[in-house]
Scaffold this motif. Structure first.
Motif, PDB file in Angstrom:
ATOM      1  N   ASN A  12       0.808  -1.219   0.000  1.00 23.27           N
ATOM      2  CA  ASN A  12       0.000   0.000   0.000  1.00 23.27           C
ATOM      3  C   ASN A  12       0.841   1.269   0.000  1.00 23.27           C
ATOM      4  O   ASN A  12       0.300   2.371  -0.020  1.00 23.27           O
ATOM      5  CB  ASN A  12      -0.967  -0.010   1.181  1.00 23.27           C
ATOM      6  N   GLN A  13       2.170   1.140   0.040  1.00 26.26           N
ATOM      7  CA  GLN A  13       3.075   2.288   0.016  1.00 26.26           C
ATOM      8  C   GLN A  13       3.736   2.461  -1.352  1.00 26.26           C
ATOM      9  O   GLN A  13       4.591   3.316  -1.504  1.00 26.26           O
ATOM     10  CB  GLN A  13       4.163   2.114   1.079  1.00 26.26           C
ATOM     11  N   THR A  14       3.356   1.673  -2.316  1.00 21.24           N
ATOM     12  CA  THR A  14       4.019   1.687  -3.614  1.00 21.24           C
ATOM     13  C   THR A  14       3.400   2.715  -4.551  1.00 21.24           C
ATOM     14  O   THR A  14       2.264   3.154  -4.374  1.00 21.24           O
ATOM     15  CB  THR A  14       3.919   0.309  -4.301  1.00 21.24           C
ATOM     16  N   LYS A  15       4.164   3.076  -5.572  1.00 20.89           N
ATOM     17  CA  LYS A  15       3.631   3.850  -6.696  1.00 20.89           C
ATOM     18  C   LYS A  15       2.880   2.846  -7.565  1.00 20.89           C
ATOM     19  O   LYS A  15       3.414   1.796  -7.915  1.00 20.89           O
ATOM     20  CB  LYS A  15       4.783   4.488  -7.478  1.00 20.89           C
ATOM     21  N   ILE A  16       1.627   3.155  -7.919  1.00 24.34           N
ATOM     22  CA  ILE A  16       0.795   2.239  -8.713  1.00 24.34           C
ATOM     23  C   ILE A  16       0.356   2.952  -9.989  1.00 24.34           C
ATOM     24  O   ILE A  16      -0.037   4.116  -9.942  1.00 24.34           O
ATOM     25  CB  ILE A  16      -0.451   1.782  -7.926  1.00 24.34           C
ATOM     26  N   TRP A  17       0.419   2.253 -11.123  1.00 20.52           N
ATOM     27  CA  TRP A  17      -0.088   2.785 -12.376  1.00 20.52           C
ATOM     28  C   TRP A  17      -0.522   1.635 -13.278  1.00 20.52           C
ATOM     29  O   TRP A  17      -0.234   0.477 -12.999  1.00 20.52           O
ATOM     30  CB  TRP A  17       0.945   3.680 -13.068  1.00 20.52           C
ATOM     31  N   VAL A  18      -1.229   1.973 -14.340  1.00 22.85           N
ATOM     32  CA  VAL A  18      -1.729   0.973 -15.287  1.00 22.85           C
ATOM     33  C   VAL A  18      -1.143   1.268 -16.658  1.00 22.85           C
ATOM     34  O   VAL A  18      -1.125   2.415 -17.111  1.00 22.85           O
ATOM     35  CB  VAL A  18      -3.279   0.995 -15.346  1.00 22.85           C
ATOM     36  N   GLU A  19      -0.627   0.223 -17.299  1.00 27.53           N
ATOM     37  CA  GLU A  19      -0.119   0.297 -18.672  1.00 27.53           C
ATOM     38  C   GLU A  19      -0.944  -0.673 -19.503  1.00 27.53           C
ATOM     39  O   GLU A  19      -0.745  -1.881 -19.405  1.00 27.53           O
ATOM     40  CB  GLU A  19       1.366  -0.067 -18.730  1.00 27.53           C
ATOM     41  N   GLY A  20      -1.880  -0.151 -20.287  1.00 28.54           N
ATOM     42  CA  GLY A  20      -2.816  -1.031 -20.999  1.00 28.54           C
ATOM     43  C   GLY A  20      -3.683  -1.715 -19.964  1.00 28.54           C
ATOM     44  O   GLY A  20      -4.366  -1.059 -19.192  1.00 28.54           O
ATOM     45  N   GLN A  21      -3.609  -3.048 -19.914  1.00 30.58           N
ATOM     46  CA  GLN A  21      -4.379  -3.824 -18.930  1.00 30.58           C
ATOM     47  C   GLN A  21      -3.469  -4.409 -17.851  1.00 30.58           C
ATOM     48  O   GLN A  21      -3.858  -5.311 -17.125  1.00 30.58           O
ATOM     49  CB  GLN A  21      -5.136  -4.941 -19.657  1.00 30.58           C
ATOM     50  N   GLU A  22      -2.267  -3.884 -17.736  1.00 22.51           N
ATOM     51  CA  GLU A  22      -1.269  -4.350 -16.778  1.00 22.51           C
ATOM     52  C   GLU A  22      -1.201  -3.377 -15.602  1.00 22.51           C
ATOM     53  O   GLU A  22      -0.981  -2.183 -15.790  1.00 22.51           O
ATOM     54  CB  GLU A  22       0.091  -4.423 -17.482  1.00 22.51           C
TER      55      GLU A  22
END
Length: 113
Positions: A12-22
């Motif tokens: 829960n402390q990470t940088k999160i992002w979406v690339e396409g459906q990943e």
């Protein structure tokens, strides 16, 4: 980031992002290494990552079955749980979940991305 101390980072402390459906999570990024993980649901396809000019990248498949497309080779490389793949600097890559369960992979770039 202080590189002299041991550091623990929770999901829960990470940088999160979406690339396409990943879905991607970045746990650490220093001048020496970047470490993260990706998740793809069955049938999901990530965006094409153009590669890293000065860094090797290692993928390790924790769960599932994926193809990694490398356009410079015009080739697909299959990974299942327990497999690792080394991508040299400057090679693009795209992950595709071809299995029936969620795919989970870790990835690391060094010396940096």
């Amino acid at each position: 980031m202080n590189l002299e101390n041991v550091t623990v980072t929770g999901k829960n402390q990470t940088k999160i992002w979406v690339e396409g459906q990943e879905t991607c999570r970045e746990y650490y990024k220093t001048s020496r290494i970047t470490f993260g993980m990706s998740e793809l649901l069955p049938g999901a396809v990530g965006d094409l990552d153009a590669g890293h000019a000065e860094a090797d990248e290692v993928f390790y498949c924790i769960q599932g079955e994926v193809l990694c497309y490398v356009p410079e080779d015009d080739a697909y490389y299959r990974l299942t749980a327990g497999d690792a793949m080394l991508v040299p600097p400057g090679k693009g890559h795209k992950l595709i979940n071809i299995g029936e369960e969620k795919a989970i992979l870790t990835w690391s770039c060094a010396p940096h991305q």
